[in-house]
Design a protein around this motif. Sequence first.
Motif, mmCIF file in Angstrom:
data_model
loop_
_atom_site.group_PDB
_atom_site.id
_atom_site.type_symbol
_atom_site.label_atom_id
_atom_site.label_comp_id
_atom_site.label_asym_id
_atom_site.label_seq_id
_atom_site.Cartn_x
_atom_site.Cartn_y
_atom_site.Cartn_z
ATOM 1 N N TYR A 81 30.014 33.872 -5.237
ATOM 2 C CA TYR A 81 29.483 32.946 -6.243
ATOM 3 C C TYR A 81 28.085 33.380 -6.672
ATOM 4 O O TYR A 81 27.726 33.307 -7.851
ATOM 5 N N ARG A 137 22.465 18.118 -13.779
ATOM 6 C CA ARG A 137 22.933 18.806 -14.981
ATOM 7 C C ARG A 137 22.646 18.015 -16.258
ATOM 8 O O ARG A 137 23.278 18.222 -17.286
ATOM 9 N N SER A 159 29.769 19.756 -16.668
ATOM 10 C CA SER A 159 28.814 20.695 -16.077
ATOM 11 C C SER A 159 28.706 20.504 -14.571
ATOM 12 O O SER A 159 28.619 21.482 -13.814
ATOM 13 N N LYS A 209 33.449 30.441 -13.344
ATOM 14 C CA LYS A 209 32.228 30.657 -14.110
ATOM 15 C C LYS A 209 32.369 31.875 -15.014
ATOM 16 O O LYS A 209 32.015 31.848 -16.207
ATOM 17 N N PHE A 264 35.116 29.436 -7.709
ATOM 18 C CA PHE A 264 34.026 28.981 -8.561
ATOM 19 C C PHE A 264 33.436 30.160 -9.335
ATOM 20 O O PHE A 264 33.062 30.026 -10.506
ATOM 21 N N GLN A 306 30.102 23.345 -11.080
ATOM 22 C CA GLN A 306 29.123 23.929 -10.180
ATOM 23 C C GLN A 306 29.566 23.833 -8.726
ATOM 24 O O GLN A 306 30.218 22.879 -8.323
ATOM 25 N N TYR A 307 29.150 24.835 -7.953
ATOM 26 C CA TYR A 307 29.324 24.803 -6.498
ATOM 27 C C TYR A 307 27.953 24.526 -5.908
ATOM 28 O O TYR A 307 27.096 25.404 -5.852
ATOM 29 N N PHE A 308 27.722 23.284 -5.494
ATOM 30 C CA PHE A 308 26.400 22.873 -5.053
ATOM 31 C C PHE A 308 26.170 23.217 -3.586
ATOM 32 O O PHE A 308 27.095 23.173 -2.770
ATOM 33 N N THR A 329 17.800 25.600 -7.916
ATOM 34 C CA THR A 329 18.958 24.769 -8.198
ATOM 35 C C THR A 329 20.034 25.589 -8.897
ATOM 36 O O THR A 329 19.871 26.781 -9.157
ATOM 37 N N SER A 330 21.133 24.917 -9.245
ATOM 38 C CA SER A 330 22.220 25.596 -9.943
ATOM 39 C C SER A 330 21.835 25.993 -11.361
ATOM 40 O O SER A 330 22.604 26.659 -12.046
ATOM 41 N N SER A 331 20.637 25.608 -11.806
ATOM 42 C CA SER A 331 20.168 25.963 -13.145
ATOM 43 C C SER A 331 19.338 27.244 -13.147
ATOM 44 O O SER A 331 18.646 27.527 -14.125
ATOM 45 N N SER A 358 26.814 34.411 -10.431
ATOM 46 C CA SER A 358 25.705 33.649 -10.996
ATOM 47 C C SER A 358 24.546 34.534 -11.435
ATOM 48 O O SER A 358 23.585 34.040 -12.038
#
Length: 507
Positions: free
Chosen positions: A182, A290, A390, A224, A220, A394-396, A474-476, A186
């Motif tokens: 992942y 998100r 969103s 993506k 994931f 995501q995979y948090f 973060t995922s962002s 990313s």
Amino acid sequence: MHETPVDAWLERGRAMVLRGDRAGALAVFVEACAAHPESIELACALAGLQWQARQSSEAEARLRPLLARHPDSTAATFLLAKILREQGRMLGVEIAMRAWSAAGAAPIGERIQAIELLDDCDRKQAASDLAEQAIAQGSLDARLHAYAGMLAIQLGDFERARERYLFALANDARALDWQSAYGLASSKRFASGDDPDFELLRGFLRRPGLADAARASILFALGKASADIGDIPAAVTALREANALVGAGVDFQAKQWRRVVSSRLESKPLPPLNVARDDFAPIFIVGMPRSGTTLVAEWLARHPDVCNRGELNAIAQHAQELARAPGIGHGALVHAAHEYVQRVRQDDTSARWFVDKQPLNFLHLDLIAALFPNARIIHCMRNQRDTALSIWMQYFAGHAQDFAYDFANIAAVMSGCDRLIAAAAKRYPQRIRSVRYESFVADAGTLTRELAAWIGLPDCDWTTAPESRRVISTSSAWQARQPVHMRSVGRWQAYAPHLPELLRFDA
């Protein structure tokens, strides 16, 4: 008379600690250090006891000269780092760990412990530097490379992240359990279905005996990558399985969540402290994950007087501690406020305004209002269908977002968020302001100026101000570093034919 050896002193002092006689042990170790002033073990034992006895200044004063003589002492360095961390002196932690790293080659296990400590202290660049130093010295440890890849993602060095993840995946089958697949996906935006990473990911998926977490990470990643190239059916297929795998292993219960929300709504406001510090003005950015919280935080952090601390869990921790107490008195609130300020201010900035962009702090708005009368709370809002999509994609990391893998759970949390913020807005109308994601991406400069004026920030040219160099954990991490765009507005419409669950949310 024969001198008592170091080991005998250590055994005697430790026996007293085990019996609960800490005062006696302190006296023993003071005497022992006087007899053996060069002993690192005795000095660390005494400093550790002093720290436990809340004598942090004395412990630090004992460790500093010791480290001046023995800068490669792992025990002394890590103990000093713990003392400094407890005081919120994270730059001091970084300086201590860098000095230790420069003093000699430590075993890889200790090196990784040092990197983890720096990571936990949010000193990501220092953690990355220690990892890269070990790699440059020839380390082939896949764990180290995977960790270096994660840190590189957070620092925005995506090419380096890709290199590190590829090494880990090629050299240790366990890398799939570390979410390296992942992480690899990313590190870039896919442009074509011919990208060789697609076949690499599919190959990982064909490996026998994959743990559910590893399989989910790969799915994931494929979801993506497929979304990047516009192959929505493939993205949804991969993401459905990924979310089902992760969702089966979490313990989020919508019914319990609704009880928590109802309890918050029924509770009385806490008595406010009504004492604001002139040198500390907190800004809390809340809302659903998100929903644009990272974007707004990054723009505000362009101001030279603003420090963005990212997503902190400190408010939630204080809320838990206060909930366990028999009663929430003035003293407990004063202590919580002091601890929060210490953790956020740290020792690396002269800023006055500090951003805490933990979205889920919407659960604790009454506590925030009680602790900080000068706090400003920014509520980020976004089209519900875009937000839900969103989140689901995501995979948090961690368990705070365990609701993210099921649309019904996402809807429950979204409803709770709306209710809690609406109630808080009635209680504290001058302290909460909402901003819509769609409006922000359309004109970030204007919206940021309006927020800044409301917060009380000195004037600043937001369109020419340098971008925040904030680490994004973060995922962002990828999206927030791209130029502001409108591509994600209305994104749900292309997915609705394949995800009819989106239609349960408001358009």
